[in-house]
Every structure is written in C-alpha cells, then in structure tokens.
Design a protein around this motif. Structure first.
Motif, mmCIF file in Angstrom:
data_model
loop_
_atom_site.group_PDB
_atom_site.id
_atom_site.type_symbol
_atom_site.label_atom_id
_atom_site.label_comp_id
_atom_site.label_asym_id
_atom_site.label_seq_id
_atom_site.Cartn_x
_atom_site.Cartn_y
_atom_site.Cartn_z
ATOM 1 N N ARG A 299 84.961 -44.586 2.383
ATOM 2 C CA ARG A 299 85.207 -45.196 3.696
ATOM 3 C C ARG A 299 86.213 -44.348 4.482
ATOM 4 N NH1 ARG A 299 84.574 -50.702 1.129
ATOM 5 N NH2 ARG A 299 86.800 -50.756 0.722
ATOM 6 N N PHE A 300 87.207 -43.806 3.742
ATOM 7 C CA PHE A 300 88.192 -42.927 4.391
ATOM 8 C C PHE A 300 87.496 -41.662 4.894
ATOM 9 C CE2 PHE A 300 91.385 -39.516 4.233
ATOM 10 C CZ PHE A 300 92.386 -40.072 5.004
ATOM 11 N N CYS A 301 86.593 -41.102 4.057
ATOM 12 C CA CYS A 301 85.864 -39.883 4.455
ATOM 13 C C CYS A 301 84.989 -40.140 5.675
ATOM 14 C CB CYS A 301 84.988 -39.388 3.308
ATOM 15 S SG CYS A 301 85.933 -38.796 1.903
ATOM 16 N N LEU A 302 84.330 -41.317 5.692
ATOM 17 C CA LEU A 302 83.426 -41.646 6.791
ATOM 18 C C LEU A 302 84.125 -41.594 8.141
ATOM 19 C CD1 LEU A 302 81.269 -44.690 5.616
ATOM 20 C CD2 LEU A 302 80.422 -42.529 6.545
ATOM 21 N N GLN A 303 85.354 -42.127 8.188
ATOM 22 C CA GLN A 303 86.026 -42.178 9.487
ATOM 23 C C GLN A 303 86.452 -40.799 9.966
ATOM 24 O OE1 GLN A 303 89.972 -43.871 9.747
ATOM 25 N NE2 GLN A 303 89.936 -44.280 7.551
ATOM 26 N N LEU A 304 86.455 -39.813 9.053
ATOM 27 C CA LEU A 304 86.807 -38.457 9.483
ATOM 28 C C LEU A 304 85.638 -37.772 10.180
ATOM 29 C CD1 LEU A 304 88.865 -37.245 6.373
ATOM 30 C CD2 LEU A 304 89.761 -37.973 8.588
ATOM 31 N N GLY A 305 84.448 -38.367 10.045
ATOM 32 C CA GLY A 305 83.296 -37.830 10.768
ATOM 33 C C GLY A 305 82.583 -36.715 10.026
ATOM 34 N N PRO A 306 81.643 -36.040 10.723
ATOM 35 C CA PRO A 306 80.785 -35.059 10.046
ATOM 36 C C PRO A 306 81.532 -33.815 9.570
ATOM 37 C CG PRO A 306 80.359 -35.094 12.411
ATOM 38 C CD PRO A 306 81.276 -36.229 12.133
ATOM 39 N N ALA A 307 82.764 -33.601 10.043
ATOM 40 C CA ALA A 307 83.511 -32.420 9.578
ATOM 41 C C ALA A 307 84.040 -32.621 8.164
ATOM 42 C CB ALA A 307 84.666 -32.123 10.528
ATOM 43 N N CYS A 308 83.837 -33.818 7.607
ATOM 44 C CA CYS A 308 84.210 -34.074 6.209
ATOM 45 C C CYS A 308 82.934 -34.443 5.459
ATOM 46 C CB CYS A 308 85.216 -35.218 6.162
ATOM 47 S SG CYS A 308 85.543 -35.825 4.498
ATOM 48 N N ARG A 309 82.491 -33.529 4.565
ATOM 49 C CA ARG A 309 81.232 -33.786 3.839
ATOM 50 C C ARG A 309 81.487 -33.886 2.345
ATOM 51 N NH1 ARG A 309 76.786 -34.293 6.416
ATOM 52 N NH2 ARG A 309 76.556 -33.357 8.476
ATOM 53 N N VAL A 310 80.847 -34.867 1.709
ATOM 54 C CA VAL A 310 80.973 -35.001 0.254
ATOM 55 C C VAL A 310 79.975 -34.036 -0.379
ATOM 56 C CG1 VAL A 310 80.789 -36.585 -1.690
ATOM 57 C CG2 VAL A 310 81.597 -37.430 0.522
ATOM 58 N N GLU A 311 80.440 -33.150 -1.240
ATOM 59 C CA GLU A 311 79.559 -32.151 -1.881
ATOM 60 C C GLU A 311 79.099 -32.591 -3.265
ATOM 61 O OE1 GLU A 311 80.102 -28.044 -1.415
ATOM 62 O OE2 GLU A 311 79.481 -28.585 0.628
ATOM 63 N N SER A 312 79.989 -33.187 -4.018
ATOM 64 C CA SER A 312 79.630 -33.629 -5.364
ATOM 65 C C SER A 312 80.615 -34.693 -5.816
ATOM 66 C CB SER A 312 79.654 -32.439 -6.328
ATOM 67 O OG SER A 312 80.995 -32.004 -6.509
ATOM 68 N N PRO A 313 80.271 -35.499 -6.828
ATOM 69 C CA PRO A 313 79.028 -35.534 -7.586
ATOM 70 C C PRO A 313 77.928 -36.259 -6.804
ATOM 71 C CG PRO A 313 80.482 -37.268 -8.366
ATOM 72 C CD PRO A 313 81.237 -36.523 -7.297
ATOM 73 N N GLU A 314 76.757 -36.250 -7.349
ATOM 74 C CA GLU A 314 75.590 -36.824 -6.690
ATOM 75 C C GLU A 314 75.813 -38.311 -6.370
ATOM 76 O OE1 GLU A 314 73.413 -34.803 -5.532
ATOM 77 O OE2 GLU A 314 72.405 -36.490 -4.548
ATOM 78 N N GLU A 315 76.443 -38.991 -7.323
ATOM 79 C CA GLU A 315 76.714 -40.424 -7.171
ATOM 80 C C GLU A 315 77.486 -40.715 -5.862
ATOM 81 O OE1 GLU A 315 79.173 -41.635 -10.452
ATOM 82 O OE2 GLU A 315 79.617 -43.600 -9.567
ATOM 83 N N ALA A 316 78.446 -39.857 -5.573
ATOM 84 C CA ALA A 316 79.262 -40.047 -4.371
ATOM 85 C C ALA A 316 78.444 -39.726 -3.121
ATOM 86 C CB ALA A 316 80.502 -39.167 -4.431
ATOM 87 N N ARG A 317 77.604 -38.678 -3.217
ATOM 88 C CA ARG A 317 76.766 -38.296 -2.067
ATOM 89 C C ARG A 317 75.800 -39.422 -1.703
ATOM 90 N NH1 ARG A 317 75.655 -33.011 -0.711
ATOM 91 N NH2 ARG A 317 73.423 -33.417 -0.738
ATOM 92 N N THR A 318 75.182 -39.998 -2.748
ATOM 93 C CA THR A 318 74.229 -41.082 -2.526
ATOM 94 C C THR A 318 74.916 -42.278 -1.871
ATOM 95 O OG1 THR A 318 73.192 -40.352 -4.571
ATOM 96 C CG2 THR A 318 72.467 -42.478 -3.712
ATOM 97 N N ARG A 319 76.098 -42.601 -2.406
ATOM 98 C CA ARG A 319 76.803 -43.792 -1.928
ATOM 99 C C ARG A 319 77.223 -43.633 -0.462
ATOM 100 N NH1 ARG A 319 77.072 -48.640 -1.382
ATOM 101 N NH2 ARG A 319 79.090 -49.655 -1.289
ATOM 102 N N VAL A 320 77.718 -42.455 -0.094
ATOM 103 C CA VAL A 320 78.168 -42.279 1.289
ATOM 104 C C VAL A 320 76.970 -42.335 2.242
ATOM 105 C CG1 VAL A 320 78.176 -39.745 1.549
ATOM 106 C CG2 VAL A 320 79.941 -41.095 2.660
ATOM 107 N N LYS A 321 75.824 -41.863 1.755
ATOM 108 C CA LYS A 321 74.602 -41.945 2.577
ATOM 109 C C LYS A 321 74.206 -43.409 2.785
ATOM 110 C CE LYS A 321 72.083 -37.734 1.938
ATOM 111 N NZ LYS A 321 71.244 -37.068 0.972
ATOM 112 N N GLU A 322 74.293 -44.190 1.711
ATOM 113 C CA GLU A 322 73.959 -45.618 1.801
ATOM 114 C C GLU A 322 74.832 -46.302 2.850
ATOM 115 O OE1 GLU A 322 72.916 -46.291 -2.907
ATOM 116 O OE2 GLU A 322 74.579 -47.420 -2.025
ATOM 117 N N MET A 323 76.122 -45.970 2.804
ATOM 118 C CA MET A 323 77.056 -46.603 3.753
ATOM 119 C C MET A 323 76.704 -46.223 5.185
ATOM 120 S SD MET A 323 80.814 -46.210 2.080
ATOM 121 C CE MET A 323 81.386 -47.206 0.733
#
Lengths: 339, 307
Positions: A299-323
C-alpha cells in the motif's frame, strides 16, 4: 496548617539548620500538625511529608548521632541546590527547541516534569534563553486530553515499575478487553504513542496504542516498591514497527523494488533499513528490504506511483497487481454516482 | 492542582523572583505557566511561609508593589532545587526528538544534565530516560535550519516538488520548524513566490545558510492543512475492513454506512495528495465524487498497472 505551607516551612527550617533536628523538636515546632494526635499517627504524617519532599529532590536524611552530634534529620544543602549547568548556546538551544516542541504537541509522557526541567535549566540563562521555533504536532487522534493524562500516568508507572490495569479497544475486535500490563516504556513513532509492556493476559510482551486505552489505573499499593523488573536486553525496536512493513504479522519476505525518476535519489529516506544500489540493467536504483507485513508495504509502494515498481518476489508482484486492479475497478467509468 | 505540583512551582518561584527583582506579575505568570489569579494565590501563601519559631523575621518577605514582584530573603531559597530524576529524564528523552540533527550538542547536553543530578542517581537516570523513545529520525537539515532561524538568516535550497520534474531553486526566510505526524516541515517566507510556504524538509537538497539577515514577522505560523472538513467537496467511501481506523482518525466526521463501511469528506484542492491517499488503502477506498477525482485515481491505478 495547609499541607503545602507545612512542607514549605519544613524546607525553610531544614535549609537553615546547622544541626540535625530531632523528631521531638519537630513536633514542638509544628504543634498543630504533629501533636494532638497519637504518636503513631503523627509519625505517619511526618513520614508522608518526608516522602513528598524526597520526591521533590529535597535530600532529607536521618543521621544517628555520636559524641559530637545528636540524632535527627538534616538536609545536605549542597545536594539540594541546582548548580549552574553550564550549557553552551548550542546545547541550550537543542534542549529548549526539543523540550518546547514536545510540550506544544500536547501529549508527551512526563509533561509536568519536562516543563519544570525547562524552567530550571533556563534559570541561569537569563536573556540568553533561545526562543524555540520548533513545534511538534501529532495527529488528531493524539490530541485528546485523555491521551495526555494517560501518558502522564504511564510515565509515572514506568518510572516506579508499577503495573497498570486498563480497558483497551482494538479496531480489530468489536469489544474492549481488560488488561493488566507491566509498562516497560513509551514509544513515539510517526506521530503515534505506543505503550510497550508485558501483558498478563497474553503472557508476552505486547504493544498498545495509547489513544486506544479507555480507562487506566496504576497500582497504588506499596508505591515505593517495584512490581516488576524490565528484562535485561529488552529493546523497543524488537517490538515496535517504525514503518508499515515492519509489523510482525507474517514471516519475513525479501522484496526488491526499482525506483526511478525523482524517487531514485530519495530511496534511502523512503525505505530506511533497505539496501540501495544503482541498477546495472535498466534505469533507476534497486532497493532490497525485509518485509513482515506485505500488504502494508505494498500500500505504501502504491501511493508512490509508477516510479516505484515491485520486481520480486512473484508473490508481491501478483498482490500489488490485484490491489491496483481493484482500485481501477472501483474507479471505472460509472453511469451514476451513488447518492 | 496537586500539592506536589504546587510545591514544585513554589520552590522555583522564590529563587526566580530573587534573581529577577521587580519582575511583573504578568511576566512571572507566563514564566510559570499559571494564570494571574493562581499566581497571586501562590504569592499570598508564600507570605505565610517561614521557619519556626515564626517570629516576624522568620518569614519569606515576598510582596507585590505596583504590579511588580519582589522578595527579600536570606540565602535559603536563592537557587532552584536540582533537577529531579523525572525532570532530567523527560528533558533528555525529549531532546532525542532532534537526533541526529542536533549532533554533538545533544550528547554533550545530556552528559551535563547527568552531572548536575543528585549523586548516586545516574544509573536510574539512564534507565529512565530510555523509557521514552521519541526518536523521530530528524533529518540532518534541522541543524542548519534551526541555526538560520535563530540567527535570522536567509537560506537557499533546491526543492523537489513531486510530479514537477527537476528540482527548483528557492531562497526563503525561515520562520519555524514543524513536525507533523513524524514528518518535518519548514514554514518560511518564499522570496521567489512572495508568499508564505510550507516545505517538506526531506525534499530539500543542497541546503545553504546565507549571510543575508532579515527581520522576521511576528504573526507567521505554520499550519498543516487538515484535509478533513464536513463541507469539503470530495466524498470517499471505505470498506468495513478499514472503517474502524477511519473512525478512529476522523471521529464523528466518518459517517457510518449500512454495510459497516464509512464515508468521509475531504478537501480536493490537492489532487496529488488525494490520489496518493486513496491508493494507500490498496482497494479498500473509493472516491464517490467528483468525477474528476475518480478519474485521477483511475489514471494513477492504470499507471501502476502499466496500461
């Protein structure tokens, strides 16, 4: 005689005395206070007065007499007066700025102690006293008079090592719970006060948001003997999270982020405790950090916008996409806005 | 007011007046943080204080003349009492608010405090002041900014405004530092904009204190805008899951909905703030209106998804 007046008279008497003053003399000096009641009651009354004076830093002691000196109470005058603290301009400015900032926040444990301390250290400074231009404001939930009163009581309980009994409400539960807690200390993180202590209900160290305490009572029996000891090696950081991803809700997950654009230069201050390295491939910097509360982190990463991207692990990438997908769905074009 | 508090104040009051003879009642009340009425009661009480056998010369001779306070006394109460353990501990703990910006001044000040404690209490002092951990991780820039505020010198820095590309160079007259929810701000008169501005200290780069002095304005005061207003234009709905936290923060302003969620109204004049705030709920918040704010949140979510 009014108690405050009697205590001040005692201070004046002892500061003036060259010789120890016996209990019999004290009773003679204060006939309306220490006479006309039973010996036991009079002694108890004086003991209470003495305890009050000791708490105010008045070094009153009883000495056993010898050939040279008689028995009695005496005060070490040198130990009573505040010597000049001899603070430099910078030191005075730091103490004043920080102390005043804490006081303006409306909620600081030991508020009364703090304002007395500021006055005392300012005593010798005269006109050299810096005007503090530093202020601290906590959030609205930290502004209630009840919170300030609870912090004050908890500060005393922490100092005296006395357990507290409290009614606690948590947003996670509908009902309040009764807790008996040994208060180890108080922590301020991101504008919120937290009590850390041993919870008798859970039989473990727990943290409590002070603004969620509804009623609080400090154990008043045997006020001068401690109820508990803080375990050796106890550290706040083992229990209190400074950032949302540090809450110990889940097993540790090592997450890698890529920060680009204006975020790249702020990586270290945005994610303290993470390791920051320039990206060898692609743009920006890579940040790696341990996460024990993934949703809070994302949620903290999301508010930073597209300049903050989750690279790994896959579990985190999937979850941020879901949100993000859920946010998009909720904010998709609608024919009608709900009334 | 407890006996303890009153006694503490009175033991300070006498030496304070003796070192500042003729201090005005108003000034003394301000220094002691009490009302004029309470102060006059305290002064009345002090005229009754003395030592046995209570002959006329045995009383503290404190009096008010033409609204000014004087005290005639021997050396008994000429200096305030030492710091108590609690006082020194609370002061040392509060000083941690400025770590690490305060640098060496902080550690040397705490050492000096420890030196003037009653003998034999040092160990307890160390244990006690660590019972408050208020470390806010103050940014280094607070040090030079505090000095510039005190010395009334203009400062320059490059300011990063999110979403506006390259940092802009600013020259300001610093007035006040403010920590809000753990975030540090500088309130200053912006010479470029000719207006009062609030700057986030963590977005300043290349801070420099100039040698240009200025005269500060008396009325300047930083206000962190509170986004919650019942008449505000943006309506946001929150799910049942996060509703308790919103009710905690917004109190009665968070209107309870039939499904257990809540609705709040916030100001919409800062679209960037609003969007970030809604995103930080990870899908548990929805802007109901206006449509422009809904669209902004949707755009931000699309950007994150890369679509």
């Amino acid at each position: 005689m009014d108690r405050t007046e009697r205590l001040l008279d005692l201070v004046a008497l002892f500061l003036d005395a060259r010789e120890p003053i016996s209990w019999a003399e004290l009773r003679e000096h204060f006939p309306h206070d220490y006479m006309g009641i039973s010996d036991d009651a009079a002694e108890r009354k004086f003991e209470r007065d003495k305890a009050e004076l000791l708490e105010l830093g008045f070094p009153l002691t009883y000495i056993q007499g010898d050939d040279e000196r008689r028995d009695g109470y005496i005060v070490n005058r040198d130990a009573y007066y505040l010597p000049e603290v001899d603070l430099t301009k910078e030191e005075l400015a730091v103490l004043y700025a920080a102390g005043s900032a804490a006081l303006t926040s409306g909620a600081f444990p030991g508020r009364d102690d703090l304002s007395h301390a500021l006055r005392k250290i300012g005593f010798f400074a005269g006109n050299a006293l810096p005007t503090p231009r530093v202020r601290m404001e906590l959030g609205t939930d930290q502004a209630s008079p009840q919170l300030a009163a609870h912090l004050e009581a908890l500060w005393e309980a922490c100092a005296g090592h006395k357990w507290v009994q409290m009614t606690y409400v948590s947003p996670k539960r509908p009902d309040s719970t009764e807790r008996k807690v040994d208060p180890y200390g108080l922590v301020l993180r991101r504008g919120s006060w937290t009590l850390v202590g041993f919870c008798h209900l859970r039989q473990d160290v727990r943290t409590f948001q002070v603004h969620r305490i509804r009623t609080l009572k400090v154990n008043t029996s045997r006020p001068r003997s401690p109820d508990f000891e803080v375990p050796e090696g106890f550290a706040f950081d083992d229990h209190v999270a400074s950032y949302p991803w540090q809450h110990r809700f889940h097993p540790r997950l090592d997450v890698r982020l890529r920060l680009t654009g204006e975020l790249a230069s702020r990586a270290a201050s945005l994610f303290p405790g993470g390791t920051v390295a320039p990206a060898t491939e692609g743009e920006g910097v890579l940040v790696e950090l341990p996460v024990t509360f993934l949703d809070g982190f994302l949620r903290f990463c999301l508010q930073l916008g597209p300049a903050c991207r989750v690279e790994s692990p896959e579990e985190a990438r999937t979850r941020v996409k879901e949100m993000a997908t859920r946010i998009l769905e909720k904010h998709g074009v609608r024919e009608e806005v709900a009334a | 007011m407890s006996v303890h508090e009153r006694l503490r104040r009175l033991l300070f009051l006498v030496p304070y007046v003796s070192s500042r003879p003729g201090i005005s009642v108003e000034e003394l009340a301000r220094a002691l943080n009490v009302s004029r009425e309470h102060l006059l009661e305290d002064l009345d009480l002090l005229t009754c204080v003395g030592r046995p056998p209570f002959n006329p010369d045995d009383y503290i001779d404190i009096y008010v003349e033409n609204d000014r306070v004087y005290v005639d006394l021997d050396q008994r109460l000429s200096a305030p009492p030492r710091l108590t353990l609690g006082e020194a501990s609370a002061l040392a703990a509060s000083a941690e608010l400025l770590r690490p910006a305060a640098g060496d001044a902080l550690s040397s000040a705490v050492e000096k405090l420890e030196r003037v404690l009653p003998p034999g209490t040092h160990e307890r002092f160390r244990a006690m002041y660590r019972k408050i951990d208020a470390a806010l991780e103050a940014p280094q820039a607070l040090g030079p900014l505090t000095r510039a505020i005190h010395a009334r010198l203009e400062v320059t820095f490059d300011y990063v405004t999110p979403g506006r590309g390259a940092p802009e160079s600013r020259r300001v007259r610093p007035h006040e530092l403010l920590s809000h929810r753990g975030q540090w701000y500088l309130q200053a008169w912006d010479l470029n904009r000719q207006d009062d501005r609030l700057f986030r200290v963590d977005r300043m780069e290349g801070l420099a204190v100039t040698d240009t002095p200025f005269q500060p304005r008396e009325d300047a005061r930083a206000q962190v805008p509170n986004p919650a207003r019942t008449d505000a234009a943006v309506r946001v709905r929150f799910s049942k899951l996060v509703a308790p936290y919103l009710r905690e923060r917004f109190g009665e302003d968070a209107r309870l909905l039939a499904d257990g969620g809540v609705e709040v109204r916030v100001a919409g004049d800062n679209e960037r703030w609003l969007t970030q705030w809604v995103l930080s709920f990870g899908g548990e918040a929805e802007v109901l209106e206006p449509a422009s704010a809904r669209a902004a949140v949707a755009r931000a979510a699309k950007a994150v998804l890369g679509v």
